[in-house]
Design a protein around this motif. Structure first.
Motif, mmCIF file in Angstrom:
data_model
loop_
_atom_site.group_PDB
_atom_site.id
_atom_site.type_symbol
_atom_site.label_atom_id
_atom_site.label_comp_id
_atom_site.label_asym_id
_atom_site.label_seq_id
_atom_site.Cartn_x
_atom_site.Cartn_y
_atom_site.Cartn_z
ATOM 1 N N ILE A 31 33.303 -68.339 -18.179
ATOM 2 C CA ILE A 31 32.412 -67.918 -18.737
ATOM 3 C C ILE A 31 32.106 -68.414 -20.301
ATOM 4 N N CYS A 32 31.212 -69.092 -20.553
ATOM 5 C CA CYS A 32 31.128 -69.707 -21.971
ATOM 6 C C CYS A 32 30.075 -68.799 -22.717
ATOM 7 N N GLN A 33 30.361 -68.409 -23.962
ATOM 8 C CA GLN A 33 29.465 -67.528 -24.698
ATOM 9 C C GLN A 33 28.519 -68.481 -25.496
ATOM 10 N N ILE A 34 27.369 -68.226 -25.517
ATOM 11 C CA ILE A 34 26.317 -69.108 -26.273
ATOM 12 C C ILE A 34 26.031 -68.057 -27.616
ATOM 13 N N GLU A 35 26.524 -68.394 -28.711
ATOM 14 C CA GLU A 35 26.268 -67.471 -29.732
ATOM 15 C C GLU A 35 25.886 -67.969 -31.232
ATOM 16 N N THR A 36 25.478 -69.492 -31.201
ATOM 17 C CA THR A 36 25.135 -70.308 -32.276
ATOM 18 C C THR A 36 24.051 -70.974 -32.128
ATOM 19 N N CYS A 37 23.162 -71.214 -33.064
ATOM 20 C CA CYS A 37 22.088 -72.379 -33.078
ATOM 21 C C CYS A 37 22.579 -73.475 -32.558
ATOM 22 N N ASP A 46 25.676 -62.472 -32.722
ATOM 23 C CA ASP A 46 26.098 -63.397 -33.414
ATOM 24 C C ASP A 46 25.021 -64.430 -33.430
ATOM 25 N N LEU A 47 24.422 -64.741 -32.388
ATOM 26 C CA LEU A 47 23.340 -65.608 -32.208
ATOM 27 C C LEU A 47 22.057 -65.108 -33.344
ATOM 28 N N ALA A 48 21.832 -63.976 -33.381
ATOM 29 C CA ALA A 48 20.826 -63.704 -34.330
ATOM 30 C C ALA A 48 21.371 -63.968 -35.846
ATOM 31 N N ALA A 49 22.678 -63.479 -35.916
ATOM 32 C CA ALA A 49 23.124 -63.608 -37.560
ATOM 33 C C ALA A 49 23.306 -65.244 -37.691
ATOM 34 N N ASP A 50 23.615 -66.090 -36.795
ATOM 35 C CA ASP A 50 23.621 -67.524 -37.466
ATOM 36 C C ASP A 50 22.236 -67.983 -37.561
ATOM 37 N N GLU A 63 12.227 -65.300 -33.159
ATOM 38 C CA GLU A 63 12.906 -66.682 -33.309
ATOM 39 C C GLU A 63 14.178 -66.696 -32.320
ATOM 40 N N VAL A 64 14.757 -65.293 -32.489
ATOM 41 C CA VAL A 64 15.893 -64.900 -31.472
ATOM 42 C C VAL A 64 15.371 -65.146 -30.099
ATOM 43 N N ASP A 65 14.512 -64.153 -29.798
ATOM 44 C CA ASP A 65 13.760 -64.280 -28.484
ATOM 45 C C ASP A 65 13.576 -65.740 -27.854
ATOM 46 N N ALA A 66 13.136 -66.553 -28.614
ATOM 47 C CA ALA A 66 12.592 -67.977 -28.313
ATOM 48 C C ALA A 66 14.126 -68.699 -28.266
ATOM 49 N N MET A 67 15.168 -68.457 -28.501
ATOM 50 C CA MET A 67 16.377 -68.988 -28.363
ATOM 51 C C MET A 67 16.809 -68.619 -27.069
ATOM 52 N N VAL A 68 16.810 -67.448 -27.007
ATOM 53 C CA VAL A 68 17.295 -66.535 -25.595
ATOM 54 C C VAL A 68 16.554 -67.036 -24.620
ATOM 55 N N THR A 69 15.298 -67.403 -24.505
ATOM 56 C CA THR A 69 14.369 -67.961 -23.613
ATOM 57 C C THR A 69 14.875 -69.450 -23.386
ATOM 58 N N ARG A 70 15.119 -70.080 -24.302
ATOM 59 C CA ARG A 70 15.715 -71.577 -24.018
ATOM 60 C C ARG A 70 17.012 -71.730 -23.061
ATOM 61 N N VAL A 71 17.730 -70.556 -23.625
ATOM 62 C CA VAL A 71 19.067 -70.624 -22.667
ATOM 63 C C VAL A 71 18.875 -70.185 -21.496
ATOM 64 N N ALA A 95 24.827 -61.050 -19.968
ATOM 65 C CA ALA A 95 24.258 -60.332 -21.112
ATOM 66 C C ALA A 95 24.335 -59.058 -21.245
ATOM 67 N N ILE A 96 24.328 -58.413 -22.461
ATOM 68 C CA ILE A 96 24.336 -56.945 -22.691
ATOM 69 C C ILE A 96 22.675 -56.743 -22.938
ATOM 70 N N VAL A 97 22.315 -55.787 -22.624
ATOM 71 C CA VAL A 97 21.008 -55.209 -22.671
ATOM 72 C C VAL A 97 20.660 -55.074 -24.235
ATOM 73 N N SER A 98 19.490 -55.770 -24.817
ATOM 74 C CA SER A 98 19.287 -55.510 -26.378
ATOM 75 C C SER A 98 17.876 -55.629 -26.617
ATOM 76 N N PRO A 99 17.426 -55.536 -27.869
ATOM 77 C CA PRO A 99 16.053 -55.238 -27.803
ATOM 78 C C PRO A 99 15.148 -56.186 -27.781
ATOM 79 N N ASN A 100 15.674 -57.617 -27.491
ATOM 80 C CA ASN A 100 14.910 -58.621 -27.018
ATOM 81 C C ASN A 100 14.775 -58.844 -25.622
#
Length: 261
Positions: A150-156, A180-184, A195-203, A216-221
């Motif tokens: 399992i690889c984590q996706i956490e950066t731009c 971490d993705l949002a913070a980065d 913007e975070v939602d758009a990145m998640v959608t691309r993944v 994933a974990i459940v999150s606001p987006n």
């Protein structure tokens, strides 16, 4: 390893979603209680949790005999750390902050024996093979039927490279780290930013195109309903031992004080 129950890969390939729990305390007793509650898997967190490899083994011993799959998030994409937890007997490794296809390939190689990888060999004496008693069965089955990478996706950077990361052979799941993705991306503690939602959608789209599972974990987006509707999520890790203890204790204490008047 028991051949009577399908391995995690077969279960997820059949469309099953595993619901797991984070183990942050390093406590075998907490691990045992939660495993007995029926979680499909437990992610022993060596990145943010305080526990050692010995503590990890203690938690696995406590969960033995339950249907809870022992998984571990290692501190970094380090072949030595991967080798040690696999030798200890974990069934899957989560690698944090994988940013390129080359880093994903390195993680896969560290999980597999030569000639397909670079994992050091001590299979005849380690806990993963019941100290050699299940050696042939382990070598025959583990990498193809049991092992989860399992690889984590956490950066731009990871999002920019997501199509090539998702294409790496041997990566079973990509796990989105929303905090971490949002913070980065410059949205610290703002998981609901568009913007975070758009990145998640691309993944999500890249994983569907490559036939890779998502975690994933459940999150606001992404609510639980949205994760289900997406169709590609195969591991949900929403609960954590610390949060379960904290939240239930606070709720109980508040109820007692309110009832006491």
């Amino acid at each position: 390893m028991s051949a009577s129950r399908p391995g995690p890969k077969a279960r997820m390939a059949a469309g099953e979603t595993l619901f797991g729990v984070w183990l942050e305390l390093g406590s075998p007793m907490a691990a045992e209680v939660l495993a007995e509650c029926g979680y499909d898997c437990a992610m022993m967190d060596m990145e943010h949790g305080p526990h050692s490899i010995g503590d990890t083994i203690g938690m696995m011993q406590a969960m033995k005999g339950t249907g809870c799959l022992p998984l571990t998030r290692i501190p970094a994409n380090d072949p030595v750390a991967i080798k040690r937890v696999l030798d200890a007997g974990v069934r899957g490794v989560m690698v944090p902050s994988v940013n390129t296809a080359e880093e994903a390939e390195a993680a896969v190689a560290a999980c597999r024996y030569p000639p397909r990888g670079k994992r050091g060999y001590a299979a005849s004496i380690v806990r993963a093979t019941r100290f050699g008693l299940d050696l042939e069965d382990y070598l025959r089955r583990f990498e193809e039927e049991e092992l989860l990478v399992i690889c984590q996706i956490e950066t731009c950077e990871a999002v920019e490279n997501i199509e090539s990361i998702a294409a790496v052979e041997g990566v079973d799941l990509l796990f989105i780290g929303p905090n971490d993705l949002a913070a980065d991306a410059g949205f610290f503690n703002r998981l609901d930013a568009p913007e975070v939602d758009a990145m998640v959608t691309r993944v999500e789209e890249a994983c569907r195109a490559a036939g890779r599972g998502l975690g994933a974990i459940v999150s606001p987006n992404r609510s639980l309903a949205q994760l289900k509707a997406s169709g590609g999520y195969r591991i949900i890790l929403q609960d954590a031992d610390v949060a379960l203890l904290r939240d239930s204790a606070r709720a109980s204490l508040e109820a007692q004080r309110k009832a006491w008047g």
